[in-house]
Design an enzyme around this catalytic site. Structure first.
Site, PDB file in Angstrom:
ATOM      1  N   GLY A 229       0.682  -1.239   0.131  1.00 54.54           N
ATOM      2  CA  GLY A 229       0.085   0.111   0.212  1.00 54.54           C
ATOM      3  C   GLY A 229       0.821   1.381  -0.015  1.00 54.54           C
ATOM      4  N   GLU A 270       4.734  -5.907   2.059  1.00 49.42           N
ATOM      5  CA  GLU A 270       4.702  -6.638   0.708  1.00 49.42           C
ATOM      6  C   GLU A 270       4.112  -5.538  -0.380  1.00 49.42           C
ATOM      7  OE1 GLU A 270       1.813  -9.611   2.014  1.00 49.42           O
ATOM      8  OE2 GLU A 270       0.165  -8.182   2.149  1.00 49.42           O
ATOM      9  N   GLY A 272       4.098  -3.547  -3.590  1.00 52.83           N
ATOM     10  CA  GLY A 272       4.321  -3.789  -5.030  1.00 52.83           C
ATOM     11  C   GLY A 272       4.443  -2.668  -5.807  1.00 52.83           C
ATOM     12  N   TYR A 312     -10.725   2.837 -11.695  1.00 54.90           N
ATOM     13  CA  TYR A 312     -10.865   3.719 -10.297  1.00 54.90           C
ATOM     14  C   TYR A 312     -10.820   5.306 -10.713  1.00 54.90           C
ATOM     15  CZ  TYR A 312      -7.982  -0.478  -8.658  1.00 54.90           C
ATOM     16  OH  TYR A 312      -7.633  -1.711  -8.438  1.00 54.90           O
ATOM     17  N   CYS A 339     -15.266  -0.361 -26.746  1.00 55.59           N
ATOM     18  CA  CYS A 339     -16.755   0.043 -27.143  1.00 55.59           C
ATOM     19  C   CYS A 339     -17.352   0.134 -25.613  1.00 55.59           C
ATOM     20  CB  CYS A 339     -17.439  -1.010 -27.679  1.00 55.59           C
ATOM     21  SG  CYS A 339     -16.892  -1.372 -29.433  1.00 55.59           S
ATOM     22  N   GLU A 340     -16.599   1.010 -24.947  1.00 59.97           N
ATOM     23  CA  GLU A 340     -16.760   1.360 -23.267  1.00 59.97           C
ATOM     24  C   GLU A 340     -16.633   2.771 -23.257  1.00 59.97           C
ATOM     25  OE1 GLU A 340     -18.376  -0.413 -20.912  1.00 59.97           O
ATOM     26  OE2 GLU A 340     -18.656  -1.937 -21.845  1.00 59.97           O
TER      27      GLU A 340
HETATM   28  C1  LIG Z   1      -2.329  -5.926  -3.857  1.00 61.36           C
HETATM   29  C2  LIG Z   1      -1.670  -6.414  -2.558  1.00 61.36           C
HETATM   30  C3  LIG Z   1      -0.542  -5.775  -2.091  1.00 61.36           C
HETATM   31  C4  LIG Z   1       0.365  -4.780  -2.899  1.00 61.36           C
HETATM   32  O1  LIG Z   1      -0.330  -3.429  -2.890  1.00 61.36           O
HETATM   33  P1  LIG Z   1       0.412  -2.487  -3.624  1.00 61.36           P
HETATM   34  O2  LIG Z   1      -0.537  -1.284  -3.361  1.00 61.36           O
HETATM   35  O3  LIG Z   1       0.779  -2.707  -4.975  1.00 61.36           O
HETATM   36  O4  LIG Z   1       1.582  -2.293  -2.541  1.00 61.36           O
HETATM   37  C5  LIG Z   1       0.098  -6.484  -0.976  1.00 61.36           C
HETATM   38  N1  LIG Z   1      -0.486  -7.222  -0.140  1.00 61.36           N
HETATM   39  C6  LIG Z   1      -1.835  -7.748  -0.455  1.00 61.36           C
HETATM   40  C7  LIG Z   1      -2.580  -8.658   0.329  1.00 61.36           C
HETATM   41  C8  LIG Z   1      -2.287  -7.306  -1.734  1.00 61.36           C
HETATM   42  O5  LIG Z   1      -3.661  -7.690  -1.971  1.00 61.36           O
END
Ligand SMILES: *Cc1c(COP(=O)(O)O)cnc(C)c1O
Length: 411
Positions: A229, A270, A272, A312, A339-340
């Site tokens: 996040g 975690e 991403g 979003y 087509c959206e």
């Molecule tokens: C999507 C997700 C992430 C990664 O989220 P980011 O916004 O990319 O950091 C980490 N943990 C879980 C469980 C997720 O579903």
């Protein structure tokens, strides 16, 4: 100003070999961000970021992140197999799923992945799937009305994820009775958050639970996974997340809350988006212009290549390559061909005057970009290219062909 790490000439050269649209990832940017995160949290015993595979599930990128010391966070069978095939093993893999199948749990267990349960009922489901619970288990906490979330992930009370506080404590008790020896705690309640205090508060909430759990049940958590996040500045006027501030705040809490109680869990994230998001670019060519009630720019990319704006209303910055220094005199809707009517990369965006054939760069597509792609209207998923430190480019995923698209059909 948001600048791209390449010139119009460089992209024109690449296009002679690989036609648009494609996503281009900057290897050096990804590696440097991974190193920065690891360095910032070096103080934390056993710190590890489990990169969320879903953000950019490409083997070349995943291997690079493993080489930088990251683990992989998976949430499906395909992601587990991808992790296996890029060489991740055992506790290098975190399995954070929801609404999970037995097959997925069996695969996670066979790989020795850390299994993170999304619900109290999954203790029994896991036991039935595996015959025996693993030695190590983690639970995902949903704080409900204790916390507020944000737009992308929603408020915790409305989020489908995780256990309530009562369920959480009950789950540890049950698992301890059933012979589980090692425990972790997880939460993920914000997405694309740029406010550092949010992450510090999340750490505080989890550290308090760790102390309570120790006091009540004698369980010393082996790790605390604070989720993903971390946000990125999609808009040019936003500032990058202050991860040093987050780290400092968490270190203080770690000392005050955990160390003073003789607890020393490892800390995990975690993330991403934070790692790869800013280092990806969707490169597309202007096919058409139309002037009706608004001025439209039609690209050869569509929402099938990047669905965040349509899904979003997310902002992605747009650069017209070669016109970086021209003033933004025109308001355009920049669209794809689906087509959206929500197939728009930008609505009423101020940009320099655009010509057919101009090359458009859509920024920050390195996470939740290509991976969210789909085949609606028979659109093909694009190639993914890697920009290497020596400025050469390699294909790390070829573009789909119509044969790929028709492969599951019986004519
Ligand atoms: C999507 C997700 C992430 C990664 O989220 P980011 O916004 O990319 O950091 C980490 N943990 C879980 C469980 C997720 O579903």
């Amino acid at each position: 100003m948001k600048a791209a790490p390449f010139t119009l000439q460089a992209i024109q050269q690449i296009i002679t070999e690989y036609p648009t649209p494609f996503h281009l990832y900057n290897q050096q940017g990804i590696a440097r961000t991974a190193q920065k995160l690891n360095k910032t949290f070096r103080w934390a015993n056993g710190f590890r970021n489990y990169y969320a595979v879903k953000a950019l599930p490409n083997p070349t990128i995943l291997k690079l992140l493993i080489d930088e010391g990251m683990g992989l966070d998976c949430s499906s069978l395909a992601e587990l197999i991808l992790a296996e095939r890029v060489g991740a093993r055992g506790e290098q893999i975190m399995f954070t799923s929801n609404d999970t199948t037995s097959d997925e749990y069996r695969k996670a267990a066979a790989l020795g992945a850390i299994i993170n349960l999304d619900d109290i009922s999954h203790i029994e489901f896991l036991e039935q799937s595996l015959d025996q619970l693993p030695e190590l288990l983690c639970f995902r906490f949903n704080p409900g009305s204790e916390r507020v979330g944000n737009d992308i992930i929603g408020n915790p009370t409305e989020a489908k994820y995780g256990l309530t506080r009562n369920q959480l404590f009950e789950a540890y008790k049950i698992c301890k009775q059933k012979g589980v020896k090692r425990f972790g705690l997880h939460t993920m309640i914000a997405s694309n958050e740029l406010e550092p205090s949010y992450f510090i508060e999340t750490a505080r909430m989890l550290f308090d639970i760790a102390v309570e759990l120790h006091d009540q049940q004698g369980i010393s958590l082996e790790f605390i996974n604070m989720g993903g996040g971390f946000g990125i500045p999609y808009k040019p006027d936003q500032e990058a997340l202050d991860i040093v501030g987050i780290s400092d705040g968490i270190k203080k809490l770690y000392d005050d809350v955990l160390t003073t109680n003789n607890l020393s869990p490892k800390l995990f994230y975690e993330c991403g988006r934070y790692i790869t998001g800013p280092h990806g670019y969707l490169i597309s060519t202007v096919l058409h212009q139309k002037h009706t009630y608004r001025d439209y720019i039609g690209l050869d990319a569509s929402m099938a290549n990047l669905m965040r704006p349509g899904m979003y209303g997310a902002y992605h910055h747009i650069t017209v390559l070669g016109k970086e220094n021209e003033s933004a005199t025109h308001a355009y809707d920049v669209t794809g061909s689906l087509c959206e009517n929500n197939d728009k990369f930008a609505i009423q965006r101020q940009l320099p005057q655009i010509e057919i054939g101009d090359i458009i760069v859509i920024h920050d597509t390195g996470a939740h970009g290509h991976s969210m792609g789909f085949n609606y209207n028979g659109k093909l998923r694009s190639a993914e290219l890697l920009l290497k430190p020596d400025n050469t480019v390699t294909v790390i995923r070829r573009a789909e062909t119509l044969d790929d698209c028709f492969a599951t059909l019986d004519f």
